[in-house]
Motif scaffolding. Structure first.
Motif, PDB file in Angstrom:
ATOM      1  N   GLY A  57       0.834  -1.205   0.000  1.00 35.45           N
ATOM      2  CA  GLY A  57       0.000   0.000   0.000  1.00 35.45           C
ATOM      3  C   GLY A  57       0.856   1.235   0.000  1.00 35.45           C
ATOM      4  O   GLY A  57       1.465   1.575  -1.002  1.00 35.45           O
ATOM      5  N   GLY A  58       0.932   1.893   1.163  1.00 36.10           N
ATOM      6  CA  GLY A  58       1.778   3.070   1.217  1.00 36.10           C
ATOM      7  C   GLY A  58       1.625   3.876   2.487  1.00 36.10           C
ATOM      8  O   GLY A  58       0.762   3.608   3.324  1.00 36.10           O
ATOM      9  N   LEU A  59       2.486   4.862   2.593  1.00 33.91           N
ATOM     10  CA  LEU A  59       2.554   5.722   3.759  1.00 33.91           C
ATOM     11  C   LEU A  59       2.299   7.162   3.332  1.00 33.91           C
ATOM     12  O   LEU A  59       2.938   7.662   2.406  1.00 33.91           O
ATOM     13  CB  LEU A  59       3.947   5.609   4.389  1.00 33.91           C
ATOM     14  CG  LEU A  59       4.202   6.387   5.669  1.00 33.91           C
ATOM     15  CD1 LEU A  59       3.388   5.803   6.824  1.00 33.91           C
ATOM     16  CD2 LEU A  59       5.690   6.356   6.000  1.00 33.91           C
ATOM     17  N   GLN A  60       1.360   7.813   3.997  1.00 34.29           N
ATOM     18  CA  GLN A  60       1.074   9.234   3.786  1.00 34.29           C
ATOM     19  C   GLN A  60       1.580   9.988   5.008  1.00 34.29           C
ATOM     20  O   GLN A  60       1.195   9.669   6.136  1.00 34.29           O
ATOM     21  CB  GLN A  60      -0.426   9.450   3.627  1.00 34.29           C
ATOM     22  CG  GLN A  60      -0.823  10.903   3.565  1.00 34.29           C
ATOM     23  CD  GLN A  60      -2.335  11.114   3.600  1.00 34.29           C
ATOM     24  OE1 GLN A  60      -3.090  10.208   3.939  1.00 34.29           O
ATOM     25  NE2 GLN A  60      -2.764  12.300   3.259  1.00 34.29           N
ATOM     26  N   GLN A  61       2.447  10.961   4.783  1.00 29.00           N
ATOM     27  CA  GLN A  61       2.938  11.794   5.868  1.00 29.00           C
ATOM     28  C   GLN A  61       2.611  13.240   5.569  1.00 29.00           C
ATOM     29  O   GLN A  61       2.634  13.654   4.411  1.00 29.00           O
ATOM     30  CB  GLN A  61       4.459  11.653   6.017  1.00 29.00           C
ATOM     31  CG  GLN A  61       4.902  10.254   6.353  1.00 29.00           C
ATOM     32  CD  GLN A  61       6.411  10.138   6.340  1.00 29.00           C
ATOM     33  OE1 GLN A  61       7.063  10.522   5.381  1.00 29.00           O
ATOM     34  NE2 GLN A  61       6.966   9.602   7.415  1.00 29.00           N
ATOM     35  N   VAL A  62       2.314  13.991   6.610  1.00 32.76           N
ATOM     36  CA  VAL A  62       2.220  15.440   6.498  1.00 32.76           C
ATOM     37  C   VAL A  62       3.178  15.986   7.552  1.00 32.76           C
ATOM     38  O   VAL A  62       3.079  15.622   8.731  1.00 32.76           O
ATOM     39  CB  VAL A  62       0.791  15.965   6.708  1.00 32.76           C
ATOM     40  CG1 VAL A  62       0.764  17.491   6.591  1.00 32.76           C
ATOM     41  CG2 VAL A  62      -0.173  15.336   5.708  1.00 32.76           C
ATOM     42  N   VAL A  63       4.129  16.797   7.097  1.00 35.07           N
ATOM     43  CA  VAL A  63       5.165  17.333   7.981  1.00 35.07           C
ATOM     44  C   VAL A  63       5.256  18.846   7.807  1.00 35.07           C
ATOM     45  O   VAL A  63       4.866  19.394   6.781  1.00 35.07           O
ATOM     46  CB  VAL A  63       6.537  16.685   7.695  1.00 35.07           C
ATOM     47  CG1 VAL A  63       6.506  15.190   7.963  1.00 35.07           C
ATOM     48  CG2 VAL A  63       7.003  16.968   6.274  1.00 35.07           C
ATOM     49  N   VAL A  64       5.783  19.481   8.819  1.00 31.64           N
ATOM     50  CA  VAL A  64       6.027  20.924   8.748  1.00 31.64           C
ATOM     51  C   VAL A  64       7.344  21.186   8.047  1.00 31.64           C
ATOM     52  O   VAL A  64       8.255  20.365   8.092  1.00 31.64           O
ATOM     53  CB  VAL A  64       6.053  21.573  10.156  1.00 31.64           C
ATOM     54  CG1 VAL A  64       4.678  21.556  10.794  1.00 31.64           C
ATOM     55  CG2 VAL A  64       7.078  20.913  11.052  1.00 31.64           C
ATOM     56  N   LYS A  65       7.437  22.314   7.386  1.00 28.25           N
ATOM     57  CA  LYS A  65       8.689  22.720   6.755  1.00 28.25           C
ATOM     58  C   LYS A  65       9.654  23.280   7.799  1.00 28.25           C
ATOM     59  O   LYS A  65      10.859  23.180   7.641  1.00 28.25           O
ATOM     60  CB  LYS A  65       8.425  23.746   5.654  1.00 28.25           C
ATOM     61  CG  LYS A  65       7.657  23.152   4.486  1.00 28.25           C
ATOM     62  CD  LYS A  65       7.357  24.203   3.440  1.00 28.25           C
ATOM     63  CE  LYS A  65       6.527  23.631   2.305  1.00 28.25           C
ATOM     64  NZ  LYS A  65       6.128  24.651   1.345  1.00 28.25           N
TER      65      LYS A  65
END
Length: 170
Positions: free
Chosen positions: A60-68
């Protein structure tokens, strides 16, 4: 004070942006603007201060949301709240948020929506710069749907998203 860790993080973010620009044809500027406007109604964090990272794998996969900016604790909190809610919604086959942003015909969503209980595994986790959701399945059509869904997000979010090749994390 700029530390070595912050310099490395900034470098990695710039590499993600460069990789996304080379790997995918983005949507039209009008579509990207529309998605950003709709996204602001759904996502509480600031797209300009964050980055969506999608990493496909065989399951499947990995979704990440990160800050800059890793010191931006306000945005980290908003990212975590949103991704935890998304993970909980998806576990109930509620895809309202991505439909609101990308449309009901977003690639992969129909197949994900129709997955039977237990066929799609979703795991939320906090990470230092934000949060992530791991999507996995033993069913090939669901893995393909996850990959299609990631690709659609990459096209629609353009400079706010990046693809990363994941070699682990099943």
């Amino acid at each position: 004070m700029i530390t070595t860790d912050k310099l490395i993080f900034a470098f990695l973010i710039s590499v993600y942006f460069a990789t996304a620009a080379l790997a995918f044809e983005k949507s039209s500027d009008a579509r990207i603007k529309q998605v950003a406007e709709l996204g602001s109604q759904v996502m509480p964090f600031n797209l300009m201060q964050t980055l969506h990272i999608f990493s496909k794998n065989d399951a499947g996969g990995l979704q990440q949301v990160v800050v800059k900016d890793p010191d931006n604790q306000a945005q980290i909190k908003l990212i975590r709240q949103h991704l935890e809610q998304i993970a909980n919604d998806f576990k109930r086959a509620d895809y309202t948020d991505p439909e609101t942003i990308h449309g009901k015909d977003m690639p992969g969503l129909e197949v994900l929506r129709n997955a039977k209980a237990g066929e799609l595994k979703i795991r939320y986790r906090e990470i230092a710069e934000g949060a992530e959701i791991l999507y996995s399945s033993d069913k090939a059509e669901l893995v393909t749907a996850i990959h299609q869904w990631f690709d659609a997000q990459l096209r629609d979010h353009a400079s706010h998203a990046s693809m990363h090749k994941l070699h682990h994390a099943k």
